[in-house]
Design a protein around this motif. Structure first.
Motif, PDB file in Angstrom:
ATOM      1  N   MET A 179       0.800  -1.122   0.165  1.00 12.30           N
ATOM      2  CA  MET A 179      -0.075   0.045  -0.010  1.00 12.30           C
ATOM      3  C   MET A 179       0.858   1.256  -0.123  1.00 12.30           C
ATOM      4  O   MET A 179       1.109   2.012  -0.921  1.00 12.30           O
ATOM      5  N   PHE A 180       1.636   1.366   1.134  1.00 13.80           N
ATOM      6  CA  PHE A 180       2.268   2.709   1.145  1.00 13.80           C
ATOM      7  C   PHE A 180       4.000   2.361   1.061  1.00 13.80           C
ATOM      8  O   PHE A 180       4.385   1.222   1.346  1.00 13.80           O
ATOM      9  N   GLU A 238       5.483   4.474   5.668  1.00 16.62           N
ATOM     10  CA  GLU A 238       4.765   3.685   6.901  1.00 16.62           C
ATOM     11  C   GLU A 238       5.460   4.152   8.069  1.00 16.62           C
ATOM     12  O   GLU A 238       5.187   4.471   9.214  1.00 16.62           O
ATOM     13  N   LEU A 244       4.319   7.394   9.376  1.00 19.12           N
ATOM     14  CA  LEU A 244       2.954   7.378   9.854  1.00 19.12           C
ATOM     15  C   LEU A 244       3.156   6.753  11.472  1.00 19.12           C
ATOM     16  O   LEU A 244       2.669   7.306  12.382  1.00 19.12           O
ATOM     17  N   ARG A 245       4.166   5.846  11.452  1.00 18.73           N
ATOM     18  CA  ARG A 245       4.388   5.328  12.813  1.00 18.73           C
ATOM     19  C   ARG A 245       5.034   6.159  13.684  1.00 18.73           C
ATOM     20  O   ARG A 245       4.784   6.392  14.963  1.00 18.73           O
ATOM     21  N   ILE A 269       2.670   9.143  15.203  1.00 18.90           N
ATOM     22  CA  ILE A 269       1.612   8.477  16.058  1.00 18.90           C
ATOM     23  C   ILE A 269       2.443   8.193  17.555  1.00 18.90           C
ATOM     24  O   ILE A 269       2.041   8.796  18.285  1.00 18.90           O
ATOM     25  N   VAL A 301      -5.146  11.801   9.872  1.00 13.26           N
ATOM     26  CA  VAL A 301      -3.973  11.074   9.598  1.00 13.26           C
ATOM     27  C   VAL A 301      -3.474  11.277   8.493  1.00 13.26           C
ATOM     28  O   VAL A 301      -2.444  11.227   7.729  1.00 13.26           O
ATOM     29  N   TYR A 330     -14.148  -1.803  -6.689  1.00 14.37           N
ATOM     30  CA  TYR A 330     -13.160  -1.358  -5.832  1.00 14.37           C
ATOM     31  C   TYR A 330     -13.722   0.323  -5.026  1.00 14.37           C
ATOM     32  O   TYR A 330     -13.118   0.513  -3.894  1.00 14.37           O
ATOM     33  N   ILE A 371     -14.458   0.597  -1.395  1.00 14.00           N
ATOM     34  CA  ILE A 371     -13.421   0.263  -0.442  1.00 14.00           C
ATOM     35  C   ILE A 371     -12.311   1.334  -0.712  1.00 14.00           C
ATOM     36  O   ILE A 371     -11.933   1.819   0.481  1.00 14.00           O
ATOM     37  N   ASP A 381     -13.689   4.074   1.378  1.00 15.35           N
ATOM     38  CA  ASP A 381     -13.939   3.804   2.825  1.00 15.35           C
ATOM     39  C   ASP A 381     -12.259   4.028   3.525  1.00 15.35           C
ATOM     40  O   ASP A 381     -12.235   4.721   4.351  1.00 15.35           O
ATOM     41  N   MET A 382     -11.630   3.675   2.535  1.00 15.36           N
ATOM     42  CA  MET A 382     -10.122   4.389   3.034  1.00 15.36           C
ATOM     43  C   MET A 382      -9.894   5.545   3.096  1.00 15.36           C
ATOM     44  O   MET A 382      -9.150   6.109   3.870  1.00 15.36           O
ATOM     45  N   LEU A 420     -11.607   6.822   6.183  1.00 14.10           N
ATOM     46  CA  LEU A 420     -10.555   6.442   7.207  1.00 14.10           C
ATOM     47  C   LEU A 420      -9.519   7.210   7.468  1.00 14.10           C
ATOM     48  O   LEU A 420      -9.272   8.062   8.578  1.00 14.10           O
ATOM     49  N   PHE A 421      -8.702   7.834   6.631  1.00 17.75           N
ATOM     50  CA  PHE A 421      -7.600   8.559   6.847  1.00 17.75           C
ATOM     51  C   PHE A 421      -7.955  10.189   6.819  1.00 17.75           C
ATOM     52  O   PHE A 421      -7.151  10.738   7.337  1.00 17.75           O
ATOM     53  N   LYS A 455     -10.246  10.129  10.799  1.00 15.75           N
ATOM     54  CA  LYS A 455      -9.351   9.490  12.009  1.00 15.75           C
ATOM     55  C   LYS A 455      -8.109  10.801  12.344  1.00 15.75           C
ATOM     56  O   LYS A 455      -7.477  11.032  11.142  1.00 15.75           O
ATOM     57  N   LEU A 491      -5.439   8.149  17.240  1.00 12.51           N
ATOM     58  CA  LEU A 491      -4.532   6.841  17.214  1.00 12.51           C
ATOM     59  C   LEU A 491      -3.660   6.860  18.485  1.00 12.51           C
ATOM     60  O   LEU A 491      -3.302   5.900  18.811  1.00 12.51           O
ATOM     61  N   MET A 538      -0.389   0.402  -3.901  1.00 17.13           N
ATOM     62  CA  MET A 538      -1.037  -0.758  -3.732  1.00 17.13           C
ATOM     63  C   MET A 538      -0.199  -2.071  -4.217  1.00 17.13           C
ATOM     64  O   MET A 538       0.509  -2.616  -3.402  1.00 17.13           O
ATOM     65  N   ILE A 591      -0.937  -2.045   7.335  1.00 19.27           N
ATOM     66  CA  ILE A 591      -0.993  -0.883   6.789  1.00 19.27           C
ATOM     67  C   ILE A 591       0.007   0.086   7.215  1.00 19.27           C
ATOM     68  O   ILE A 591       0.430   1.091   6.615  1.00 19.27           O
ATOM     69  N   LEU A 592       0.538  -0.142   8.222  1.00 18.83           N
ATOM     70  CA  LEU A 592       1.490   0.769   8.930  1.00 18.83           C
ATOM     71  C   LEU A 592       2.900   0.018   8.740  1.00 18.83           C
ATOM     72  O   LEU A 592       4.116   0.456   9.402  1.00 18.83           O
ATOM     73  N   PRO A 632      -2.048   0.645  15.656  1.00 17.26           N
ATOM     74  CA  PRO A 632      -2.985   1.672  15.772  1.00 17.26           C
ATOM     75  C   PRO A 632      -4.219   1.877  14.778  1.00 17.26           C
ATOM     76  O   PRO A 632      -5.196   2.294  15.284  1.00 17.26           O
ATOM     77  N   ILE A 645     -11.891  -2.751   5.984  1.00 15.21           N
ATOM     78  CA  ILE A 645     -11.261  -2.586   4.530  1.00 15.21           C
ATOM     79  C   ILE A 645     -10.672  -3.612   4.221  1.00 15.21           C
ATOM     80  O   ILE A 645     -10.728  -4.199   2.924  1.00 15.21           O
ATOM     81  N   LEU A 652     -13.170  -9.023  -2.261  1.00 15.15           N
ATOM     82  CA  LEU A 652     -13.183  -8.812  -3.449  1.00 15.15           C
ATOM     83  C   LEU A 652     -12.250  -9.708  -4.548  1.00 15.15           C
ATOM     84  O   LEU A 652     -12.501 -10.302  -5.479  1.00 15.15           O
TER      85      LEU A 652
END
Ligand code: FES
Ligand code: FES
Lengths: 147, 147
Positions: free
Chosen positions: A1-2, A7, A10-11, A14, A77, A112, A115, A118-119, A122-123, A126, A131, B1, B94-95, B107, B115, B122
């Motif tokens: 994904m990322f 990654e 993000l970590r 948080i 996020v 897709y 989904i 939703d993604m 979420l970002f 949130k 988090l 992705m 995801i992280l 987190p 998701i 899918l």
DNA sequence: CTAATTAAAGATAAATTTATCTTTAATTAG
DNA sequence: CTAATTAAAGATAAATTTATCTTTAATTAG
């Protein structure tokens, strides 16, 4: 994904949100140890992440380090993705077409679509603070060591 | 992705499923042109994709090329990921933690969980054939040129 | 002002991914 | 059998991402 960079970003964000304050800054060593990431690479990423002091703030010199303001902690996020220049990543076509769109969709687009939404939701909803709060509860982990 | 390799593999598979049959094979030139991908790189990817003739089948020599059997077309899209050795990609944290799990969640895990499950569902329920059918209808695109 | 401390900046390097090109093997038409 | 055609295999190369190391700048304590 990322990407690995994102990654780690993000970590790190948080973790900083949970552990630091303007009075109690975190050094790069503490951050890399906590999120279990390569030290020098993480230092590089922290440069990007704190550039402009928009998401993470930094101060040099003794007692310097990284921290977040109360205001920054309330950011979604997604701001971390934006700061890292990865703001397009959530919008991309899952099959790699140049552009994901309703008018020229790929064969997976229809399925897709939700989904993806939703993604994005979420970002965008949130916050970093939320988090960090889960991390504080200790029910959640930010590194692989789980010390 | 996904990696570029996997994106091209997915697009190529869907295209082959729609256009080819054992009687009417597709050459690498036709495939790369249709899915708008670099020719030689796509040839390399087709080697992986047709290895073992599990998903895509290939035959060398005059009137050779790539095609799919009726049976292979009924496989879930996920088989393409498996064939490309990217079968872990949907399971990742995801992280970027080493392992995504309920017992040592990151987190974002709780919110990302659904998701992720939607994504896996899918790829496991949608068949290659179904995606090819949409492409046949002409309501959907597999390359950037949209000829 | 000086020494110590910390991140920023910059220069490389290593690893991986993406891409290309050449040679080989298989297969078919004639 | 021979020539033509096509993918497979293999050797590189280019680009990008990940990672490391050294030097510089900022800041603070004393
Ligand atoms: S066009 Fe492919 S996901 Fe939207
Ligand atoms: S542990 Fe991170 S997504 Fe599951």
């Amino acid at each position: 994904m990322f990407s690995k960079s994102t990654e780690y970003a993000l970590r790190a964000t948080i973790y900083i949100a949970q552990k630091s304050s303007e009075q109690n800054k975190l050094g790069i060593n503490a951050i890399a140890a906590a999120i279990d990431s390569p030290l020098s690479f993480t230092a590089k990423i922290m440069q990007l992440l704190s550039r402009g002091n928009r998401v993470v703030s930094s101060v040099r010199g003794p007692n310097g380090g990284f921290f977040m303001t109360e205001k920054a902690m309330k950011l979604p996020v997604r701001s971390v993705l934006d700061q890292m220049g990865e703001d397009e990543v959530l919008e991309k076509c899952i099959l790699g077409l140049n552009k994901c769109s309703e008018s020229k969709p790929c064969p997976m687009h229809a399925e897709y679509r939700q989904i993806k939404l939703d993604m994005i939701r979420l970002f965008e909803t949130k916050t970093i603070e939320q988090l960090a709060a889960d991390l504080k509860e200790g029910e959640v982990y930010i590194g692989n060591k789980n010390k």
